[in-house]
Design a protein around this motif. Sequence first.
Motif, PDB file in Angstrom:
ATOM      1  N   SER A  14       0.848  -1.193   0.000  1.00  0.00           N
ATOM      2  CA  SER A  14       0.000   0.000   0.000  1.00  0.00           C
ATOM      3  C   SER A  14       0.884   1.244   0.000  1.00  0.00           C
ATOM      4  CB  SER A  14      -0.906   0.003   1.226  1.00  0.00           C
ATOM      5  OG  SER A  14      -0.143   0.232   2.392  1.00  0.00           O
ATOM      6  N   PRO A  15       0.314   2.413  -0.283  1.00  0.00           N
ATOM      7  CA  PRO A  15       1.113   3.642  -0.254  1.00  0.00           C
ATOM      8  C   PRO A  15       1.808   3.869   1.097  1.00  0.00           C
ATOM      9  CG  PRO A  15      -0.942   4.060  -1.363  1.00  0.00           C
ATOM     10  CD  PRO A  15      -1.037   2.666  -0.784  1.00  0.00           C
ATOM     11  N   GLY A  16       1.202   3.404   2.191  1.00  0.00           N
ATOM     12  CA  GLY A  16       1.815   3.548   3.509  1.00  0.00           C
ATOM     13  C   GLY A  16       2.824   2.470   3.845  1.00  0.00           C
ATOM     14  N   GLY A  17       3.025   1.519   2.952  1.00  0.00           N
ATOM     15  CA  GLY A  17       3.992   0.453   3.173  1.00  0.00           C
ATOM     16  C   GLY A  17       3.394  -0.836   3.710  1.00  0.00           C
ATOM     17  N   GLY A  18       2.108  -0.829   4.046  1.00  0.00           N
ATOM     18  CA  GLY A  18       1.453  -2.042   4.526  1.00  0.00           C
ATOM     19  C   GLY A  18       1.195  -3.020   3.390  1.00  0.00           C
ATOM     20  N   ARG A  19       0.718  -4.187   3.738  1.00  0.00           N
ATOM     21  CA  ARG A  19       0.437  -5.212   2.728  1.00  0.00           C
ATOM     22  C   ARG A  19      -1.011  -5.155   2.286  1.00  0.00           C
ATOM     23  NH1 ARG A  19       2.282 -10.993   4.597  1.00  0.00           N
ATOM     24  NH2 ARG A  19       0.750 -11.383   3.012  1.00  0.00           N
ATOM     25  N   ILE A  20      -1.223  -5.311   1.008  1.00  0.00           N
ATOM     26  CA  ILE A  20      -2.550  -5.527   0.435  1.00  0.00           C
ATOM     27  C   ILE A  20      -2.582  -6.998   0.064  1.00  0.00           C
ATOM     28  CG2 ILE A  20      -4.126  -5.005  -1.461  1.00  0.00           C
ATOM     29  CD1 ILE A  20      -2.647  -2.278  -1.713  1.00  0.00           C
ATOM     30  N   VAL A  21      -3.542  -7.740   0.584  1.00  0.00           N
ATOM     31  CA  VAL A  21      -3.682  -9.157   0.262  1.00  0.00           C
ATOM     32  C   VAL A  21      -5.152  -9.418  -0.037  1.00  0.00           C
ATOM     33  CG1 VAL A  21      -3.390 -11.542   1.029  1.00  0.00           C
ATOM     34  CG2 VAL A  21      -1.779  -9.782   1.802  1.00  0.00           C
ATOM     35  N   ASP A  22      -5.438  -9.812  -1.269  1.00  0.00           N
ATOM     36  CA  ASP A  22      -6.796 -10.171  -1.683  1.00  0.00           C
ATOM     37  C   ASP A  22      -6.812 -11.668  -1.958  1.00  0.00           C
ATOM     38  OD1 ASP A  22      -7.568  -7.471  -1.566  1.00  0.00           O
ATOM     39  OD2 ASP A  22      -7.014  -7.133  -3.659  1.00  0.00           O
ATOM     40  N   ARG A  23      -7.659 -12.395  -1.231  1.00  0.00           N
ATOM     41  CA  ARG A  23      -7.724 -13.852  -1.348  1.00  0.00           C
ATOM     42  C   ARG A  23      -8.964 -14.268  -2.136  1.00  0.00           C
ATOM     43  NH1 ARG A  23      -3.875 -15.818   1.930  1.00  0.00           N
ATOM     44  NH2 ARG A  23      -3.197 -14.491   3.632  1.00  0.00           N
ATOM     45  N   TYR A  24      -8.811 -15.370  -2.892  1.00  0.00           N
ATOM     46  CA  TYR A  24      -9.890 -15.892  -3.722  1.00  0.00           C
ATOM     47  C   TYR A  24      -9.968 -17.400  -3.589  1.00  0.00           C
ATOM     48  CZ  TYR A  24      -9.634 -11.368  -6.048  1.00  0.00           C
ATOM     49  OH  TYR A  24      -9.633 -10.027  -6.312  1.00  0.00           O
ATOM     50  N   SER A  25     -11.182 -17.920  -3.590  1.00  0.00           N
ATOM     51  CA  SER A  25     -11.400 -19.354  -3.687  1.00  0.00           C
ATOM     52  C   SER A  25     -11.402 -19.723  -5.170  1.00  0.00           C
ATOM     53  CB  SER A  25     -12.746 -19.720  -3.067  1.00  0.00           C
ATOM     54  OG  SER A  25     -13.078 -21.064  -3.379  1.00  0.00           O
ATOM     55  N   LEU A  26     -10.913 -20.883  -5.477  1.00  0.00           N
ATOM     56  CA  LEU A  26     -10.964 -21.371  -6.859  1.00  0.00           C
ATOM     57  C   LEU A  26     -12.065 -22.410  -7.042  1.00  0.00           C
ATOM     58  CD1 LEU A  26      -7.159 -21.447  -7.639  1.00  0.00           C
ATOM     59  CD2 LEU A  26      -8.877 -19.845  -8.505  1.00  0.00           C
ATOM     60  N   ASP A  27     -12.956 -22.531  -6.046  1.00  0.00           N
ATOM     61  CA  ASP A  27     -14.094 -23.443  -6.138  1.00  0.00           C
ATOM     62  C   ASP A  27     -15.007 -22.988  -7.278  1.00  0.00           C
ATOM     63  OD1 ASP A  27     -16.033 -25.381  -5.557  1.00  0.00           O
ATOM     64  OD2 ASP A  27     -17.054 -24.046  -4.141  1.00  0.00           O
ATOM     65  N   GLY A  28     -15.122 -23.794  -8.295  1.00  0.00           N
ATOM     66  CA  GLY A  28     -15.952 -23.461  -9.452  1.00  0.00           C
ATOM     67  C   GLY A  28     -15.197 -22.826 -10.598  1.00  0.00           C
ATOM     68  N   ALA A  29     -13.919 -22.496 -10.409  1.00  0.00           N
ATOM     69  CA  ALA A  29     -13.149 -21.832 -11.468  1.00  0.00           C
ATOM     70  C   ALA A  29     -13.028 -22.662 -12.746  1.00  0.00           C
ATOM     71  CB  ALA A  29     -11.773 -21.428 -10.957  1.00  0.00           C
ATOM     72  N   PRO A  30     -12.711 -23.970 -12.679  1.00  0.00           N
ATOM     73  CA  PRO A  30     -12.586 -24.729 -13.931  1.00  0.00           C
ATOM     74  C   PRO A  30     -13.860 -24.686 -14.795  1.00  0.00           C
ATOM     75  CG  PRO A  30     -11.567 -25.953 -12.160  1.00  0.00           C
ATOM     76  CD  PRO A  30     -12.300 -24.791 -11.524  1.00  0.00           C
ATOM     77  N   LEU A  31     -15.027 -24.848 -14.169  1.00  0.00           N
ATOM     78  CA  LEU A  31     -16.279 -24.789 -14.935  1.00  0.00           C
ATOM     79  C   LEU A  31     -16.459 -23.410 -15.554  1.00  0.00           C
ATOM     80  CD1 LEU A  31     -19.147 -26.029 -15.686  1.00  0.00           C
ATOM     81  CD2 LEU A  31     -19.920 -24.651 -13.763  1.00  0.00           C
ATOM     82  N   ALA A  32     -16.215 -22.355 -14.785  1.00  0.00           N
ATOM     83  CA  ALA A  32     -16.392 -20.996 -15.299  1.00  0.00           C
ATOM     84  C   ALA A  32     -15.424 -20.697 -16.439  1.00  0.00           C
ATOM     85  CB  ALA A  32     -16.233 -19.985 -14.164  1.00  0.00           C
ATOM     86  N   ILE A  33     -14.179 -21.170 -16.324  1.00  0.00           N
ATOM     87  CA  ILE A  33     -13.188 -20.962 -17.382  1.00  0.00           C
ATOM     88  C   ILE A  33     -13.631 -21.662 -18.662  1.00  0.00           C
ATOM     89  CG2 ILE A  33     -10.822 -21.488 -18.108  1.00  0.00           C
ATOM     90  CD1 ILE A  33     -10.089 -21.210 -15.052  1.00  0.00           C
TER      91      ILE A  33
END
Length: 165
Positions: free
Chosen positions: A133-152
């Motif tokens: 982040s601009p202040g030096g902290g961490r940005i962490v965005d997490r995602y599940s991949l449940d259902g990803a193969p079908l959607a792809i």
Amino acid sequence: MVAQLRILAAAFLFISVPLAAAPSIVAARGQWAALSSGRTCEAATRSLGAVYKDRPPARASLSFDAGGPRHGQFAARLSRVPRAGASVMLYIGDTPFLLMTQGDMAWSRGPGQEQAIIARMRASGGMRLEARSPGGGRIVDRYSLDGAPLAIDAAAACAAALANR
């Protein structure tokens, strides 16, 4: 009278602007959906993290254009804008991918990386994006991949069907 004319003019302008059609859902499973909008189909999901009231939620997608240049391009909107010049890393399982960035958006670097991302998404249960982040902290965005193969698969098939029309 002038105020009434301004309101009428604003209403006319709003009515005359065509509204973008909402994407239609092609398929959905788990945390993912395949969407169709115009000549583009995408497999998309939202992050598992908090949603900030002053900005849209973090989102990740793979885009497929009907007869166009995108055949699985990975894109993500981060939950916050990273520090200028910061790297954005996508981790799928334990495999890292360095992404291109601009503002709060990050993209895959080309077809080879896109195919590697898709292969790892099929074999893993989760992914995360990380940046500073601009202040030096961490940005962490997490995602599940449940259902990803079908959607792809559904998004790729949707784009192929649109290309054959």
